[in-house]
Scaffold this active site. Sequence first.
Site, PDB file in Angstrom:
ATOM      1  N   ASP A   1       0.829  -1.198   0.000  1.00 36.63           N
ATOM      2  CA  ASP A   1       0.000   0.000   0.000  1.00 36.63           C
ATOM      3  C   ASP A   1       0.868   1.256   0.000  1.00 36.63           C
ATOM      4  OD1 ASP A   1      -2.236  -1.608   0.134  1.00 36.63           O
ATOM      5  OD2 ASP A   1      -2.436  -1.423   2.315  1.00 36.63           O
ATOM      6  N   VAL A   2       0.332   2.335  -0.554  1.00 44.28           N
ATOM      7  CA  VAL A   2       1.042   3.615  -0.561  1.00 44.28           C
ATOM      8  C   VAL A   2       1.425   4.025   0.858  1.00 44.28           C
ATOM      9  CG1 VAL A   2       0.832   6.078  -1.059  1.00 44.28           C
ATOM     10  CG2 VAL A   2      -0.060   4.404  -2.689  1.00 44.28           C
TER      11      VAL A   2
END
Length: 339
Positions: free
Chosen positions: A40-41
């Site tokens: 995930d970012v």
Amino acid sequence: MNSYWLNIYKPRGISSAKLVSMVKKILGKEVKVGHAGTLDVEAEGILPLAVGEATKLIQLLIDAKKTYIFTVKFGTKTDSGDYAGTVIATKDYIPSQEEAYNVCSKFIGNVTQIPPAFSALKVNGVRAYKLAREGKEVELKPRNITIYNLKCLNFDEKNATASYYTECSKGTYIRTLAEDLALSLQSLGFVIELRRTQVGIFKEENAIRIKSPDEITKNFLEEKSIKIEAILDDILVLDATDSQAQQIKYGQKCLFNYEEDFRRLSKFAYREEFEENTERSTAAYTLVREDANTGLTYKLPLEVELSVSLLWVRYKGNLLAIGSLNKSCFNSLRVFNLL
């Protein structure tokens, strides 16, 4: 073209795809680069990158066990399951330290998870997170995962948080695990910190940290590279002759001489992977072998029809192919251009 692995540490605030793009810019746009499992970012940690022919082995790393350390904030639920989302529900009850520690045993083993709406999974060809951002309802099917280990590392009563370590199978969503943990404790929760500490053989201790592509050169990355065969160390290997290598290169099925080649395979015979994936026929003659680690003696059929679901073939010291061995025949899954 050189082919190898890079053990990259992804920082928070950058997507996995963006990091791949940064590395391609350093190595050259013509170089094939891929990552072994999206982070995930908002997450940080290990993101193995495959360069060149190593991209053909990415699935092996995607299937590998992974470890994470994550922190859960209790009493609140967000639409994305992490700190970047919008708060959609709250609950006054906060679990105790004892409860936060004891809940772990309930989740170890085979578990069913429903992936979060804010995920890269596709729904009718569209990424789920894109639909979720548009406010559309996203329905994802439950999936089976395995939690090999889960333990609470720290509990902060003042901030209503708990940090956990987990070792899990592919397809595990830590945001979902955090929400499920909180629900099991009669509360709500979301992830405020997430760090992937290991993917297969790749660990954070020796990872490359990239802040800006201008700070890192192609030579630096190549010096830090890991040989393509590194992830195959626990898999059976056969050495091909000239004629066998030629057959494999042309996509033909290849026969191996069992009396000779089984003796070579027997060096690995007592690894767990070999035992699980081997079928042995009844034979009048046996090869008696002693395992140096345990001192135990094994009687194995010499004229054996051997089946191994995954192994690799080496030619003149280089990776030639990965595939399966079905009785007397090697069937290639991927052939590599490394010679």
